[in-house]
Design an enzyme around this catalytic site. Structure first.
Site, PDB file in Angstrom:
ATOM      1  N   TYR A  70      13.519  13.207 -11.392  1.00  0.00           N
ATOM      2  CA  TYR A  70      13.134  12.180 -12.291  1.00  0.00           C
ATOM      3  C   TYR A  70      12.719  12.627 -13.542  1.00  0.00           C
ATOM      4  O   TYR A  70      13.102  11.998 -14.842  1.00  0.00           O
ATOM      5  CB  TYR A  70      12.354  11.198 -11.646  1.00  0.00           C
ATOM      6  CG  TYR A  70      12.987  10.208 -10.622  1.00  0.00           C
ATOM      7  CD1 TYR A  70      13.770   8.967 -10.865  1.00  0.00           C
ATOM      8  CD2 TYR A  70      12.922  10.625  -9.362  1.00  0.00           C
ATOM      9  CE1 TYR A  70      14.423   8.451 -10.039  1.00  0.00           C
ATOM     10  CE2 TYR A  70      13.501   9.914  -8.171  1.00  0.00           C
ATOM     11  CZ  TYR A  70      14.407   8.632  -8.504  1.00  0.00           C
ATOM     12  OH  TYR A  70      15.021   8.016  -7.434  1.00  0.00           O
TER      13      TYR A  70
ATOM     14  N   ARG B 251       9.107   0.704   2.251  1.00  0.00           N
ATOM     15  CA  ARG B 251       9.020  -0.240   1.035  1.00  0.00           C
ATOM     16  C   ARG B 251       9.115  -1.770   1.614  1.00  0.00           C
ATOM     17  O   ARG B 251       9.713  -2.562   1.348  1.00  0.00           O
ATOM     18  CB  ARG B 251      10.758  -0.394   0.402  1.00  0.00           C
ATOM     19  CG  ARG B 251      10.959   0.788  -0.562  1.00  0.00           C
ATOM     20  CD  ARG B 251      10.356   0.669  -1.965  1.00  0.00           C
ATOM     21  NE  ARG B 251      10.678   1.619  -2.752  1.00  0.00           N
ATOM     22  CZ  ARG B 251      11.566   1.331  -3.718  1.00  0.00           C
ATOM     23  NH1 ARG B 251      12.378   0.314  -3.855  1.00  0.00           N
ATOM     24  NH2 ARG B 251      11.653   2.510  -4.502  1.00  0.00           N
TER      25      ARG B 251
ATOM     26  N   ARG C 129      10.505  -6.630  -3.424  1.00  0.00           N
ATOM     27  CA  ARG C 129      11.082  -7.828  -3.993  1.00  0.00           C
ATOM     28  C   ARG C 129      11.674  -8.772  -3.053  1.00  0.00           C
ATOM     29  O   ARG C 129      11.903  -9.815  -3.277  1.00  0.00           O
ATOM     30  CB  ARG C 129      11.959  -7.460  -5.135  1.00  0.00           C
ATOM     31  CG  ARG C 129      11.313  -7.158  -6.365  1.00  0.00           C
ATOM     32  CD  ARG C 129      12.219  -6.534  -7.242  1.00  0.00           C
ATOM     33  NE  ARG C 129      12.822  -5.334  -6.919  1.00  0.00           N
ATOM     34  CZ  ARG C 129      13.628  -4.346  -7.217  1.00  0.00           C
ATOM     35  NH1 ARG C 129      14.201  -4.612  -8.440  1.00  0.00           N
ATOM     36  NH2 ARG C 129      14.122  -3.118  -6.799  1.00  0.00           N
TER      37      ARG C 129
ATOM     38  N   ARG D 297       3.863 -10.085  -8.496  1.00  0.00           N
ATOM     39  CA  ARG D 297       4.225  -9.332  -9.389  1.00  0.00           C
ATOM     40  C   ARG D 297       4.380  -9.826 -10.493  1.00  0.00           C
ATOM     41  O   ARG D 297       4.261  -9.467 -11.772  1.00  0.00           O
ATOM     42  CB  ARG D 297       5.849  -8.755  -8.669  1.00  0.00           C
ATOM     43  CG  ARG D 297       6.710  -8.405  -9.774  1.00  0.00           C
ATOM     44  CD  ARG D 297       6.510  -6.873  -9.875  1.00  0.00           C
ATOM     45  NE  ARG D 297       7.874  -6.412 -10.297  1.00  0.00           N
ATOM     46  CZ  ARG D 297       8.624  -6.646 -11.592  1.00  0.00           C
ATOM     47  NH1 ARG D 297       7.919  -7.459 -12.410  1.00  0.00           N
ATOM     48  NH2 ARG D 297       9.837  -6.009 -11.721  1.00  0.00           N
TER      49      ARG D 297
ATOM     50  N   ASP E 237       3.961   4.366  -6.919  1.00  0.00           N
ATOM     51  CA  ASP E 237       5.306   4.677  -6.817  1.00  0.00           C
ATOM     52  C   ASP E 237       4.930   6.085  -7.243  1.00  0.00           C
ATOM     53  O   ASP E 237       4.123   6.587  -7.604  1.00  0.00           O
ATOM     54  CB  ASP E 237       5.927   4.116  -8.107  1.00  0.00           C
ATOM     55  CG  ASP E 237       7.449   4.471  -7.954  1.00  0.00           C
ATOM     56  OD1 ASP E 237       8.051   3.487  -7.397  1.00  0.00           O
ATOM     57  OD2 ASP E 237       7.850   5.442  -8.434  1.00  0.00           O
TER      58      ASP E 237
HETATM   59  O1  CP3 Z   1       6.323  -0.643   0.247  1.00  0.00           O
HETATM   60  C1  CP3 Z   1       6.139   0.653  -0.094  1.00  0.00           C
HETATM   61  O2  CP3 Z   1       7.174   1.349   0.497  1.00  0.00           O
HETATM   62  C2  CP3 Z   1       5.112   1.023  -0.961  1.00  0.00           C
HETATM   63  C3  CP3 Z   1       5.401   1.399  -2.285  1.00  0.00           C
HETATM   64  C4  CP3 Z   1       6.520   2.075  -2.742  1.00  0.00           C
HETATM   65  C5  CP3 Z   1       7.482   1.691  -3.961  1.00  0.00           C
HETATM   66  N1  CP3 Z   1       8.209   2.942  -4.256  1.00  0.00           N
HETATM   67  C6  CP3 Z   1       7.265   0.405  -4.859  1.00  0.00           C
HETATM   68  C7  CP3 Z   1       8.451   0.147  -5.601  1.00  0.00           C
HETATM   69  C8  CP3 Z   1       6.841   3.665  -2.443  1.00  0.00           C
HETATM   70  C9  CP3 Z   1       6.508   4.585  -1.354  1.00  0.00           C
HETATM   71  C10 CP3 Z   1       7.999   3.851  -3.324  1.00  0.00           C
HETATM   72  C11 CP3 Z   1       8.490   5.246  -3.330  1.00  0.00           C
HETATM   73  C12 CP3 Z   1       9.526   5.617  -4.283  1.00  0.00           C
HETATM   74  N2  CP3 Z   1       9.678   5.090  -5.653  1.00  0.00           N
HETATM   75  C13 CP3 Z   1      10.483   6.634  -3.990  1.00  0.00           C
HETATM   76  C14 CP3 Z   1      10.876   7.494  -2.621  1.00  0.00           C
HETATM   77  C15 CP3 Z   1      11.410   6.536  -1.596  1.00  0.00           C
HETATM   78  C16 CP3 Z   1      12.966   6.038  -1.859  1.00  0.00           C
HETATM   79  O3  CP3 Z   1      13.061   4.705  -1.634  1.00  0.00           O
HETATM   80  O4  CP3 Z   1      13.670   6.785  -1.953  1.00  0.00           O
HETATM   81  C17 CP3 Z   1      11.270   6.527  -5.190  1.00  0.00           C
HETATM   82  C18 CP3 Z   1      12.830   7.597  -5.305  1.00  0.00           C
HETATM   83  C19 CP3 Z   1      10.907   5.972  -6.352  1.00  0.00           C
HETATM   84  C20 CP3 Z   1      11.436   5.672  -7.684  1.00  0.00           C
HETATM   85  C21 CP3 Z   1      11.588   4.254  -7.893  1.00  0.00           C
HETATM   86  N3  CP3 Z   1      10.751   3.354  -7.762  1.00  0.00           N
HETATM   87  C22 CP3 Z   1      12.864   3.661  -8.138  1.00  0.00           C
HETATM   88  C23 CP3 Z   1      14.154   4.667  -8.640  1.00  0.00           C
HETATM   89  C24 CP3 Z   1      12.704   2.457  -8.440  1.00  0.00           C
HETATM   90  C25 CP3 Z   1      13.812   1.367  -8.862  1.00  0.00           C
HETATM   91  C26 CP3 Z   1      14.606   1.113  -7.980  1.00  0.00           C
HETATM   92  C27 CP3 Z   1      14.162  -0.365  -7.125  1.00  0.00           C
HETATM   93  O5  CP3 Z   1      14.251  -0.159  -5.856  1.00  0.00           O
HETATM   94  O6  CP3 Z   1      13.807  -1.089  -7.767  1.00  0.00           O
HETATM   95  C28 CP3 Z   1      11.323   2.043  -8.344  1.00  0.00           C
HETATM   96  C29 CP3 Z   1      10.857   0.686  -8.363  1.00  0.00           C
HETATM   97  C30 CP3 Z   1       9.730   0.058  -7.243  1.00  0.00           C
HETATM   98  N4  CP3 Z   1       9.083   0.975  -6.601  1.00  0.00           N
HETATM   99  C31 CP3 Z   1       9.909  -1.015  -6.814  1.00  0.00           C
HETATM  100  C32 CP3 Z   1       8.786  -1.151  -5.696  1.00  0.00           C
HETATM  101  C33 CP3 Z   1       8.602  -2.344  -4.900  1.00  0.00           C
HETATM  102  C34 CP3 Z   1      10.688  -2.374  -7.294  1.00  0.00           C
HETATM  103  C35 CP3 Z   1       9.924  -2.608  -8.663  1.00  0.00           C
HETATM  104  C36 CP3 Z   1       9.925  -3.877  -8.949  1.00  0.00           C
HETATM  105  O7  CP3 Z   1       8.868  -4.878  -8.301  1.00  0.00           O
HETATM  106  O8  CP3 Z   1      10.406  -4.491  -9.812  1.00  0.00           O
END
Ligand code: CP3
Length: 348
Positions: A159, A33, A37, A46, A83
């Site tokens: 999910y 990640r 944000r 974004r 994602d």
């Molecule tokens: O920088 C990176 O790592 C690359 C991009 C990436 C994202 N999500 C961007 C993201 C990667 C590799 C993921 C993987 C992901 N997504 C996982 C596995 C890793 C982990 O964290 O356990 C999971 C479970 C998800 C599902 C997911 N995506 C959830 C539950 C959420 C909401 C919670 C949150 O953190 O906001 C997301 C959103 C998400 N994925 C964001 C980002 C940058 C935030 C969204 C935003 O910009 O508003």
């Protein structure tokens, strides 16, 4: 692709060196990640994109946020900005992210629901993500690796069953009962994940990571059947079509069973959760991790100290410095910078 050389050095730098058991010139480092944000420059892009989902499918902007962390920090790898829920979305399930609530996804709870899904190959979503990979690879320096990824079938299925984030109880129940539709869902996710990772590798990803963030939900036969076997089939399926593609398996929270993840044929590294010391497991592959993301919230001094303690447990030849889970919202970008500098200085 993996072995092509430029300037006398293998493409992909220190990260690929460690994955392929060559001697790295420094300890490879990236952060799960790392785009997100906590970075003001991410929030600006974004906002331009509209929603998070729109950003994932806008190759110019997704490529920009993929590269942003490497402009700020001396990292060794970029991770594709997308994602894990792109896979069910590309198979036809509606997906949106509600502000502050996380993902809202269509559900699969029967064979009929499953059979209504389409193959992801050729979908708009996968074409856009692959264009992001191509754009990013063409603008990254040759010694920076580009990591592609997908979710582990267990985590993605959890999910899909719940329609978003949950305590995974309904997916667990289906796993305990071995409901035929759930077994078929996992099988289908194996097939689609292979296609998705092969497409990313063909577009220029030089390594891939499988994020099974909720692997620690399961033990015993269920862990084997719904986490380890599906991951093993994905690794075999991808490497049959992209020989030698390095794979990192992040089966978070499985503790001593990490030994089994590391022993799966074709796995080049395992991502280790914070709760397990890197010196507590004896495996034959590289270890990735595992600074506690919470340490980054504790200020520069604590974060630096904890980061150096992680490094002291394992030589750079076998280590990919990372967190034990993703960077948390509210992390100060300066603290991330302090950790990167401390790890670099410790080797000088
Ligand atoms: O920088 C990176 O790592 C690359 C991009 C990436 C994202 N999500 C961007 C993201 C990667 C590799 C993921 C993987 C992901 N997504 C996982 C596995 C890793 C982990 O964290 O356990 C999971 C479970 C998800 C599902 C997911 N995506 C959830 C539950 C959420 C909401 C919670 C949150 O953190 O906001 C997301 C959103 C998400 N994925 C964001 C980002 C940058 C935030 C969204 C935003 O910009 O508003």
């Amino acid at each position: 692709m993996i072995d092509s050389r430029k300037g006398g050095k293998p493409l992909g730098g220190a990260l690929l060196d460690v994955l392929l058991k060559r001697t790295p010139d420094r300890r490879p480092m990236w952060f799960m990640r790392q785009a997100g944000r906590y970075l003001p420059e991410y929030r600006a892009v974004r906002q331009r994109a509209g929603s998070f989902v729109d950003l994932c499918y806008n190759p110019e902007l997704a490529s920009e946020v993929t590269i942003q962390p490497l402009r700020r920090y001396d990292l060794d790898a970029a991770i594709l900005f997308a994602d894990i829920l792109v896979v069910p979305h590309a198979m036809g399930l509606p997906l949106k992210f509600e502000e502050g609530e996380g993902p809202v996804l269509g559900t699969v709870r029967s064979l009929d629901d499953l059979n209504a899904l389409r193959p992801l190959v050729g979908s708009y979503e996968v074409r856009q993500v692959c264009e992001t990979v191509r754009l990013t690879r063409s603008s990254l320096a040759h010694d920076k690796a580009l990591i592609g990824f997908c979710g582990g079938p267990w985590t993605v299925a959890s999910y899909m069953v719940a329609g978003g984030s949950s305590d995974r109880v309904d997916a667990k129940l289906a796993a305990f009962r071995r409901d035929p539709w759930f077994v078929a869902l996992i099988d289908r996710l194996v097939v689609e994940s292979i296609e998705y990772l092969v497409a990313q590798a063909e577009a220029g990803a030089q390594a891939v990571q499988i994020f099974d963030s909720w692997a620690g939900d399961l033990i015993g036969d269920q862990l084997q059947e719904f986490v380890l076997d599906p991951i093993s089939r994905i690794v075999a399926g991808v490497q049959a079509r992209v020989p030698g593609l390095p794979v990192i398996v992040f089966a978070r929270g499985i503790g001593s069973h990490q030994i089994k993840a590391a022993a799966l044929p074709g796995v080049n590294a395992i991502g280790v959760e914070t709760e397990l010391g890197l010196d507590e497991i004896d495996v034959n592959v590289a270890l990735q991790g595992n600074l506690d993301p919470v340490a980054l919230l504790a200020g520069e001094d604590v974060a630096r100290r904890e980061a150096l303690m992680v490094c002291a447990k394992i030589p750079k030849e076998r280590h990919i410095f990372n967190l034990g889970h993703g960077i948390r919202l509210g992390t100060d970008p300066a603290v991330v910078g302090a950790v990167v500098d401390a790890v670099r200085r410790s080797e000088a």
